[in-house]
Design a protein around this motif. Structure first.
Motif, short mmCIF file in Angstrom:
data_model
loop_
_atom_site.label_atom_id
_atom_site.label_comp_id
_atom_site.label_asym_id
_atom_site.label_seq_id
_atom_site.Cartn_x
_atom_site.Cartn_y
_atom_site.Cartn_z
N VAL A 191 -45.70 -4.43 26.20
CA VAL A 191 -45.99 -5.48 27.38
C VAL A 191 -45.61 -4.60 28.60
O VAL A 191 -46.01 -5.00 29.56
CB VAL A 191 -45.05 -6.48 26.83
CG1 VAL A 191 -45.09 -7.53 28.07
CG2 VAL A 191 -45.96 -7.24 25.86
N ASP A 192 -44.48 -3.81 28.39
CA ASP A 192 -43.77 -3.24 29.85
C ASP A 192 -43.11 -1.99 28.86
O ASP A 192 -42.41 -2.19 28.26
CB ASP A 192 -42.66 -4.28 30.13
CG ASP A 192 -42.30 -3.94 31.42
OD1 ASP A 192 -42.20 -4.54 32.40
OD2 ASP A 192 -41.57 -2.65 31.42
N LYS A 196 -35.18 0.11 29.80
CA LYS A 196 -34.56 -1.05 29.68
C LYS A 196 -33.60 -1.44 30.67
O LYS A 196 -33.03 -0.47 31.23
CB LYS A 196 -33.77 -1.00 28.53
CG LYS A 196 -34.49 -1.50 27.06
CD LYS A 196 -33.49 -1.37 26.08
CE LYS A 196 -34.15 -0.41 24.90
NZ LYS A 196 -33.33 -0.47 23.71
N LYS A 197 -33.37 -2.66 31.24
CA LYS A 197 -32.29 -3.16 32.22
C LYS A 197 -30.89 -2.80 31.40
O LYS A 197 -29.74 -2.75 32.15
CB LYS A 197 -32.39 -4.67 32.36
CG LYS A 197 -33.67 -4.83 33.55
CD LYS A 197 -33.57 -6.16 33.94
CE LYS A 197 -34.14 -7.20 32.81
NZ LYS A 197 -34.56 -8.64 33.07
N HIS A 251 -32.71 -12.43 20.89
CA HIS A 251 -32.77 -12.84 22.21
C HIS A 251 -32.25 -13.80 22.80
O HIS A 251 -31.49 -13.88 23.95
CB HIS A 251 -34.46 -12.73 22.41
CG HIS A 251 -35.07 -11.39 22.67
ND1 HIS A 251 -35.14 -10.68 23.94
CD2 HIS A 251 -35.37 -10.63 21.51
CE1 HIS A 251 -35.70 -9.34 23.50
NE2 HIS A 251 -35.66 -9.40 22.15
N ILE A 264 -37.17 -10.39 27.50
CA ILE A 264 -38.72 -10.60 27.41
C ILE A 264 -39.44 -10.97 28.90
O ILE A 264 -38.74 -11.30 29.64
CB ILE A 264 -38.89 -11.93 26.63
CG1 ILE A 264 -37.90 -13.20 27.04
CG2 ILE A 264 -38.33 -11.90 25.24
CD1 ILE A 264 -38.40 -14.44 26.46
N LYS A 265 -40.90 -10.76 28.75
CA LYS A 265 -41.57 -11.07 29.88
C LYS A 265 -42.80 -11.97 29.84
O LYS A 265 -43.05 -12.37 28.67
CB LYS A 265 -42.34 -9.61 30.28
CG LYS A 265 -41.18 -8.53 30.55
CD LYS A 265 -40.82 -8.36 31.83
CE LYS A 265 -40.03 -7.23 31.90
NZ LYS A 265 -39.17 -7.18 33.39
N PRO A 266 -43.28 -12.33 30.69
CA PRO A 266 -44.38 -13.45 30.43
C PRO A 266 -45.24 -12.80 29.51
O PRO A 266 -45.89 -13.78 28.47
CB PRO A 266 -45.08 -13.31 31.72
CG PRO A 266 -43.93 -12.99 32.88
CD PRO A 266 -43.05 -12.07 32.29
N THR A 268 -44.73 -11.18 26.66
CA THR A 268 -43.74 -11.09 25.38
C THR A 268 -44.10 -12.77 25.00
O THR A 268 -44.56 -12.88 23.61
CB THR A 268 -42.53 -11.03 25.73
OG1 THR A 268 -42.28 -10.03 26.61
CG2 THR A 268 -41.89 -10.92 24.46
N PRO A 294 -38.89 -5.84 25.57
CA PRO A 294 -40.11 -6.98 25.85
C PRO A 294 -41.31 -6.61 24.91
O PRO A 294 -42.20 -7.60 25.05
CB PRO A 294 -40.42 -6.75 27.33
CG PRO A 294 -40.22 -5.24 27.59
CD PRO A 294 -39.09 -5.00 26.86
N ASN A 295 -41.47 -5.75 24.28
CA ASN A 295 -42.69 -5.31 23.65
C ASN A 295 -42.61 -5.90 22.53
O ASN A 295 -41.46 -6.27 21.64
CB ASN A 295 -42.67 -3.68 23.14
CG ASN A 295 -42.80 -3.11 24.65
OD1 ASN A 295 -43.35 -3.42 25.80
ND2 ASN A 295 -42.09 -2.05 24.85
#
Ligand code: DP6
Length: 337
Positions: A191-192, A196-197, A251, A264-266, A268, A294-295
Motif C-alpha cells: 500500500v505504501d 516507517k514513521k 494496531h 495504517i493508510k486509507p 490498508t 500499512p501493507n
C-alpha cells in the motif's frame, strides 16, 4: 586462507504478534508465525586472516559496502562475542542480498538475522543436534521475530504454560500440521513503501506502562494456545478469526499508547474491507494480517489461488503499488558457494 559459508533464511509473518519485550530480547508474550518461502536473505560469510585487534568486519549489501548494516551487525557481534570465539582469530566479510525490495512490510531483519546466525554458528563449528534451536537463540538476540524464521511451516516463540518445549529464549517448530494448512499463501499488498514513521523497536518500548499491556499479553498467549490446536486439528474459521483479531490488536496497541500513532493508510482499510466482503460472499477462508506498517498480508489456502488472484486483480490493483506473492515455506537452506 579464506573459507566461505552460505545460508539462505526466509522471513516469516506473525499470525499471533510479538509486541512488547523485556530486557535482553525476552518477549512479553508468546507469538506464532508462518514461515515464508520466496522472501529470504542470502548470506555469504567469508572468514580470513585477522590483521587487527578487535572484531574485523566488512559488510556488503547487494554487492556494495553498507555502513548502516555493518554498524548494526558489529554491535551484535560485540555484545555476543562469547558465542563466536573464532572472531578472536579470524576476520569476517558478509555479503548479503534480499529476494524482496526494501520497506515492503516483509521483515528483512528476521531473514537477515536468521541467515547471519546460521552462518556464524556454522563458522563456529557448531554441529550439535540442537543446531537450529541454537541458531534461533542467536537470531533472537539480533531481532526478536528472527528467531521464528529457522523452522519449517509454523513456529512458536515464548513460554506458554503447559507447553514444556516452549521458551522465551528461542522458537520451536509447531510440529504436527493439519493437512488444511499445508499450502497457505501470503499475497503482500504494498500500500505504501515509504520508510516507517515509528520503528518496531520504538513500538515495543511503548508497551511499557501501556494501559492495556497486561490484557494484550494475556490475549496473545491465549491466541497462541488456541492456534496450536487449530493447526494440529484443523479449524479454518478459528484460524481466520485469530489472525485478524491479532492484526487489529497490534494496531490498536499503537493507536492507544501514551505517544499514540497510526501506521495504517486509507489503502490498508480498503484492502481489509475488501477481504472481509470477499470472504463473506465467496465463503473462502481468506483473511488479512498486518505487521508494524500499512501493507496488508492476505492469507489464503493455495487451492483458491485462481479465484483470489482474480479478486486481487479486480479489486486491489488500482489501490496498491504492487503485490508480492509468497507462501508457507520449508525453512532455511545451506547453499554451496
Ligand atoms: C509487528 O522483531 O522487528 O512484526 O526484536 O526489536 O527486532 P525487535 O523487533 P521485531 O518486532 C516485530 C514486530 C511485529 C510482530 C511480529 O513479528 O511478531
Amino acid at each position: 586462507m579464506a573459507d566461505k559459508i552460505r545460508w539462505r533464511c526466509p522471513s516469516n509473518i506473525a499470525l499471533v504478534k510479538y509486541w512488547g519485550k523485556r530486557p535482553n530480547q525476552i518477549p512479553a508474550n508468546a507469538s506464532l508465525s508462518m514461515t515464508l518461502e520466496n522472501s529470504f536473505t542470502d548470506i555469504i560469510l567469508t572468514t580470513g586472516e585477522k590483521k587487527k585487534h578487535g572484531i574485523e568486519l566488512e559488510y556488503f549489501f547487494d554487492g556494495r559496502p553498507n555502513e548502516k548494516f555493518r554498524q548494526r551487525v558489529l554491535i551484535y557481534l560485540e555484545e555476543n562475542r562469547r558465542y563466536f570465539p573464532f572472531l578472536n582469530t579470524r576476520s569476517i566479510r558478509i555479503d548479503s542480498t534480499n529476494s524482496f525490495p526494501h520497506s515492503t512490510g516483509i521483515a528483512s531483519s528476521a531473514s537477515a538475522f536468521g541467515a547471519l546466525s546460521l552462518a556464524l554458528l556454522t563458522a563456529s563449528g557448531y554441529t550439535k543436534a540442537d543446531f537450529y534451536r541454537q541458531a534461533s537463540f542467536l537470531a533472537r538476540l539480533g531481532s526478536g521475530s528472527a528467531c521464528r524464521s529457522l523452522f519449517p511451516d509454523f513456529a512458536l516463540w515464548g513460554k506458554l504454560p503447559g507447553n514444556a518445549k516452549s521458551s522465551d529464549e528461542y522458537a520451536i517448530a509447531v510440529g504436527t500440521v493439519h493437512p488444511d494448512f499445508y499450502d497457505w499463501q501470503d499475497a503482500i499488498l504494498i500500500v505504501d513503501d515509504s520508510p516507517k514513521k515509528v520503528s518496531s523497536s520504538a513500538g515495543h518500548l511503548l508497551m511499557e506502562g501501556h494501559f492495556f499491556a497486561e490484557s494484550r499479553y494475556r490475549q496473545a498467549n491465549q491466541h497462541c494456545q488456541r492456534m496450536l490446536d487449530v493447526i494440529k486439528y484443523g479449524d479454518l474459521e478459528q484460524f481466520v478469526t485469530i489472525i485478524e483479531q491479532e492484526a487489529l490488536a497490534l494496531h490498536a496497541m499503537m493507536m492507544t499508547s501514551e505517544n499514540y500513532y497510526l501506521l495504517i493508510k486509507p489503502g490498508t482499510v480498503l484492502a481489509i474491507e475488501a477481504v472481509m466482503n470477499f470472504r463473506k460472499e465467496s465463503k473462502i477462508p481468506i483473511c488479512f494480517t498486518l505487521d508494524a506498517g500499512p501493507n496488508v498480508h492476505i492469507i489464503y489456502p493455495g487451492q483458491y489461488s485462481g479465484v483470489v488472484h482474480a479478486f486481487l486483480e479486480d479489486q486491489m490493483k488500482a489501490e496498491v503499488k504492487r503485490i508480492i506473492f509468497d507462501h508457507i515455506g520449508k525453512g532455511p537452506k545451506k547453499l554451496t558457494c
